[in-house]
Design a protein around this motif. Structure first.
Motif, short mmCIF file in Angstrom:
data_model
loop_
_atom_site.label_atom_id
_atom_site.label_comp_id
_atom_site.label_asym_id
_atom_site.label_seq_id
_atom_site.Cartn_x
_atom_site.Cartn_y
_atom_site.Cartn_z
N LEU A 64 9.41 47.75 7.91
CA LEU A 64 8.77 47.86 6.61
C LEU A 64 9.60 47.15 5.54
N THR A 65 8.92 46.66 4.52
CA THR A 65 9.67 46.13 3.38
C THR A 65 10.29 47.31 2.63
N PRO A 66 11.37 47.05 1.90
CA PRO A 66 11.95 48.14 1.10
C PRO A 66 10.93 48.74 0.13
N ARG A 67 10.05 47.94 -0.41
CA ARG A 67 9.04 48.45 -1.35
C ARG A 67 8.12 49.46 -0.67
N ILE A 68 7.57 49.10 0.48
CA ILE A 68 6.66 50.01 1.18
C ILE A 68 7.40 51.26 1.63
N ARG A 69 8.63 51.10 2.09
CA ARG A 69 9.43 52.27 2.48
C ARG A 69 9.58 53.23 1.30
N ASP A 116 0.02 49.30 -1.49
CA ASP A 116 0.69 50.48 -2.08
C ASP A 116 -0.25 51.68 -2.11
N GLY A 117 -1.47 51.47 -2.56
CA GLY A 117 -2.45 52.56 -2.61
C GLY A 117 -2.80 53.08 -1.22
N LEU A 118 -2.86 52.16 -0.26
CA LEU A 118 -3.14 52.56 1.12
C LEU A 118 -2.00 53.41 1.68
N LEU A 140 -5.07 50.05 7.42
CA LEU A 140 -3.64 49.81 7.55
C LEU A 140 -3.39 48.62 8.48
N GLY A 141 -4.17 48.55 9.56
CA GLY A 141 -4.04 47.44 10.51
C GLY A 141 -4.35 46.08 9.91
N GLY A 142 -5.04 46.07 8.78
CA GLY A 142 -5.29 44.81 8.08
C GLY A 142 -4.07 44.31 7.32
N HIS A 143 -3.06 45.16 7.16
CA HIS A 143 -1.85 44.82 6.40
C HIS A 143 -0.59 44.84 7.26
N LEU A 144 -0.55 45.74 8.23
CA LEU A 144 0.67 45.97 9.01
C LEU A 144 0.40 45.82 10.49
N ASP A 145 1.41 45.39 11.25
CA ASP A 145 1.26 45.34 12.70
C ASP A 145 1.59 46.72 13.30
N ARG A 147 4.10 47.87 15.07
CA ARG A 147 5.46 48.35 14.85
C ARG A 147 5.63 48.85 13.41
N GLN A 148 5.04 48.14 12.47
CA GLN A 148 5.13 48.57 11.08
C GLN A 148 4.39 49.89 10.85
N CYS A 149 3.25 50.04 11.50
CA CYS A 149 2.51 51.31 11.38
C CYS A 149 3.34 52.45 11.94
N MET A 150 4.01 52.21 13.06
CA MET A 150 4.86 53.25 13.64
C MET A 150 6.03 53.57 12.71
N ASP A 151 6.67 52.53 12.17
CA ASP A 151 7.78 52.76 11.25
C ASP A 151 7.31 53.52 10.01
N LEU A 152 6.10 53.23 9.55
CA LEU A 152 5.57 53.94 8.39
C LEU A 152 5.43 55.43 8.67
N VAL A 153 4.83 55.77 9.79
CA VAL A 153 4.65 57.19 10.14
C VAL A 153 6.00 57.88 10.28
N PHE A 154 6.95 57.22 10.93
CA PHE A 154 8.26 57.85 11.11
C PHE A 154 9.05 57.92 9.81
N THR A 155 8.86 56.98 8.92
CA THR A 155 9.52 57.05 7.61
C THR A 155 8.99 58.24 6.83
N ILE A 156 7.69 58.38 6.82
CA ILE A 156 7.08 59.52 6.11
C ILE A 156 7.58 60.83 6.71
N GLY A 157 7.50 60.98 8.02
CA GLY A 157 7.94 62.20 8.67
C GLY A 157 9.43 62.45 8.52
N GLY A 158 10.23 61.39 8.60
CA GLY A 158 11.67 61.54 8.45
C GLY A 158 12.06 62.06 7.07
N TYR A 159 11.38 61.57 6.06
CA TYR A 159 11.70 62.03 4.71
C TYR A 159 11.05 63.37 4.38
N GLN A 160 9.94 63.69 5.02
CA GLN A 160 9.42 65.05 4.88
C GLN A 160 10.44 66.04 5.43
#
Length: 176
Positions: A64-69, A116-118, A140-145, A147-160
């Motif tokens: 993920l980009t730092p912004r999306i993270r 960002d809104g997505l 989401l698949g229109g913006h991220l591959d 691996r990025q989708c997986m990183d997004l889910v784990f980033t959200i869960g990790g920070y929760q």
């Protein structure tokens, strides 16, 4: 209410510094530079090291980009009502290119129809349903591959997870 306090400075030794090493270099592995979260977590050194290896991946190696993270994790810690992490990440979000107005948009959920809104929608769906709807996943698949989708889910869960720990342990801001 503080339930766990940072490890006292006189108890910092090489084992403590090794536990922090996935995220902090030797020059920053001290009570002042570690901050109250890490200085408290290090009371359980094996857990701290394991968690920090995961967290270091999220912060340094994620696809993920730092912004999306930052959009994702700030929305996640907002849901967990974790002011400590929110306040710490405002500066990081600004370094990642988010404006004051965009950070306010994370708080209000008004980040527009772009990525960002997505990302806000993904966090909100995971919070309310513990999953992502098919429509949101397709968008989401229109913006991220994959691996990025997986990183997004784990980033959200990790920070929760981290937000829950900070709240449950009663970790105080550094200026208190």
């Amino acid at each position: 209410m503080t339930r766990l306090t940072p490890l006292p400075p006189d108890r910092w030794d090489d084992d403590v510094r090794r536990a922090l090493s996935p995220l902090l270099g030797a020059d920053r592995a001290n009570p002042r530079d570690a901050g109250n979260v890490l200085a408290t977590l290090v009371r359980h050194q094996p857990l701290t090291r394991a968690y920090l290896e995961f967290n270091a991946y999220l912060l340094r190696e994620s696809t993920l980009t730092p912004r999306i993270r930052e959009v994702a994790l700030m929305r996640a810690v907002l849901w967990r009502r974790c002011d400590y992490l929110w306040d710490h990440h405002v500066v990081l979000a600004q370094r990642a290119g988010l404006t004051v107005d965009e950070i306010a948009g994370i708080r209000s959920g008004a980040m527009g129809d772009g990525l960002d809104g997505l990302v806000i929608r993904v966090v909100d769906e995971l919070e309310s349903d513990s999953t992502i709807s098919d429509d949101t996943w397709a968008a989401l698949g229109g913006h991220l591959d994959d691996r990025q989708c997986m990183d997004l889910v784990f980033t959200i869960g990790g920070y929760q997870l981290l937000a829950v720990a900070v709240n449950a342990f009663g970790i105080e801001p550094e200026d208190v």
